[in-house]
Design a protein around this motif. Structure first.
Motif, PDB file in Angstrom:
ATOM      1  N   ARG A 116      -8.296  -5.556   4.538  1.00  0.00           N
ATOM      2  CA  ARG A 116      -7.130  -5.346   3.667  1.00  0.00           C
ATOM      3  C   ARG A 116      -7.392  -5.883   2.263  1.00  0.00           C
ATOM      4  NH1 ARG A 116      -4.187  -4.621   0.251  1.00  0.00           N
ATOM      5  NH2 ARG A 116      -1.916  -4.839   0.126  1.00  0.00           N
TER       6      ARG A 116
ATOM      7  N   LEU B 192       0.805  -1.215   0.000  1.00  0.00           N
ATOM      8  CA  LEU B 192       0.000   0.000   0.000  1.00  0.00           C
ATOM      9  C   LEU B 192       0.842   1.270   0.000  1.00  0.00           C
ATOM     10  CD1 LEU B 192      -2.726  -1.107   2.584  1.00  0.00           C
ATOM     11  CD2 LEU B 192      -3.001  -0.894   0.109  1.00  0.00           C
TER      12      LEU B 192
ATOM     13  N   PHE C 144      -1.984  -1.782   7.836  1.00  0.00           N
ATOM     14  CA  PHE C 144      -1.810  -0.786   6.775  1.00  0.00           C
ATOM     15  C   PHE C 144      -0.442  -0.115   6.866  1.00  0.00           C
ATOM     16  CE2 PHE C 144      -6.668  -0.212   6.811  1.00  0.00           C
ATOM     17  CZ  PHE C 144      -6.831  -1.107   5.763  1.00  0.00           C
TER      18      PHE C 144
ATOM     19  N   VAL D 153      -4.925   6.092   4.196  1.00  0.00           N
ATOM     20  CA  VAL D 153      -6.104   5.468   4.781  1.00  0.00           C
ATOM     21  C   VAL D 153      -6.645   6.362   5.890  1.00  0.00           C
ATOM     22  CG1 VAL D 153      -7.026   3.407   5.899  1.00  0.00           C
ATOM     23  CG2 VAL D 153      -5.050   3.204   4.363  1.00  0.00           C
TER      24      VAL D 153
ATOM     25  N   VAL E 271      -1.673   6.648   7.581  1.00  0.00           N
ATOM     26  CA  VAL E 271      -2.957   6.409   8.234  1.00  0.00           C
ATOM     27  C   VAL E 271      -3.368   7.615   9.066  1.00  0.00           C
ATOM     28  CG1 VAL E 271      -4.219   4.960   9.878  1.00  0.00           C
ATOM     29  CG2 VAL E 271      -2.574   3.910   8.298  1.00  0.00           C
TER      30      VAL E 271
ATOM     31  N   ALA F  63       1.362   2.219   3.942  1.00  0.00           N
ATOM     32  CA  ALA F  63       0.365   3.276   3.844  1.00  0.00           C
ATOM     33  C   ALA F  63       0.573   4.312   4.933  1.00  0.00           C
ATOM     34  CB  ALA F  63      -1.041   2.689   3.951  1.00  0.00           C
TER      35      ALA F  63
END
Length: 248
Positions: free
Chosen positions: A225, A4, A26, A9, A33, A31
């Motif tokens: 996910r 990711l 995540f 997110v 977050v 990612a």
């Protein structure tokens, strides 16, 4: 599944067990977050759970029942990390009681948090996703939204049934904008409520699950996910049951 990296997110209910498990997953996959929590006091407590993620983590206060606060959280997500690629609505509350013992406040509070809160977060995120050409939304529901499972209050069941309906209709509305909208409906999980049970209660709680045990938080996090992955690009409007076969 592809990682990711480069994705942002936003998660409501950021102080909860499931959000914590999913956020860690995540972050591990690259990612950034943003977690929304319900009070200022929860911000430092939530940050402490992610000691290695300072550069890719933001924790903000936001009441899911108030649209303006959700809009501010969505705006902050984009300001901090440049995009809002994924929304996961984890905010939820439980207050079970028989209907003849349930107060109007018990009814309204649960509907406001579970259903109106999901609506407000989705409404806040959608304009940003439309502008950037797509996105993923995963709404956390429950098996209680579609079953007569003993012990659940009608307030909780109705709110989660509403989340399922919202998810399916929103998926149809947003498909032309390349925004996938799906739901995850967990069964009983090993969260903080489970940890407060006696050993005897914990053992008994898995007896009605066909697979013979309560679910791990990570197992539900992995379902979320999957639904935000490129591999799930042709899935929208689905409610994924993660419940060990427990449909009642």
């Amino acid at each position: 599944m592809k990682d990711l990296k480069g994705k942002t997110v936003w998660m409501t209910g950021g102080g909860g067990d499931l959000a914590t498990s999913a956020a860690k997953l995540f972050l591990q996959e690259g990612a950034c977050v943003v977690l929304t929590v319900s009070s200022e006091e929860k911000i430092p407590l939530t940050r402490e759970r992610y000691p290695e993620a300072a550069d890719c983590l933001e924790v903000v206060k936001g009441d899911v029942r108030i649209l303006e606060e959700m809009e501010a959280a969505a705006k902050r997500t984009v300001e901090r990390f440049g995009s809002l690629d994924i929304l996961v609505t984890c905010a939820g509350a439980i207050r079970h009681a028989p209907i003849d013992e349930m107060s109007m406040k018990d009814w309204q509070d649960i509907v406001d948090i579970n259903l109106t809160g999901t609506f407000c977060a989705c409404k806040a995120a959608v304009p940003f996703m439309k502008r950037q050409g797509g996105g993923r939304i995963v709404n956390v529901s429950s098996i209680a939204g579609r079953t007569g499972r003993p012990g659940n209050g009608v307030n909780y069941a109705a709110s989660k049934a509403g989340v399922d309906g919202l998810t399916k209709l929103l998926a149809a509305q947003l498909a032309p904008f390349h925004i996938n909208v799906n739901g995850v409906a967990p069964g009983p999980m090993k969260g903080s409520m489970f940890q407060r049970m006696t050993p005897e209660q914990q053992a008994a709680s898995g007896k009605n699950v066909p697979l013979g045990r309560i679910g791990e938080l990570e197992e539900v996090a992995w379902a979320i996910r999957y639904l935000v992955s490129e591999e799930a690009a042709w899935i929208t409007g689905a409610i994924l049951d993660v419940n060990g076969g427990m449909y009642m």
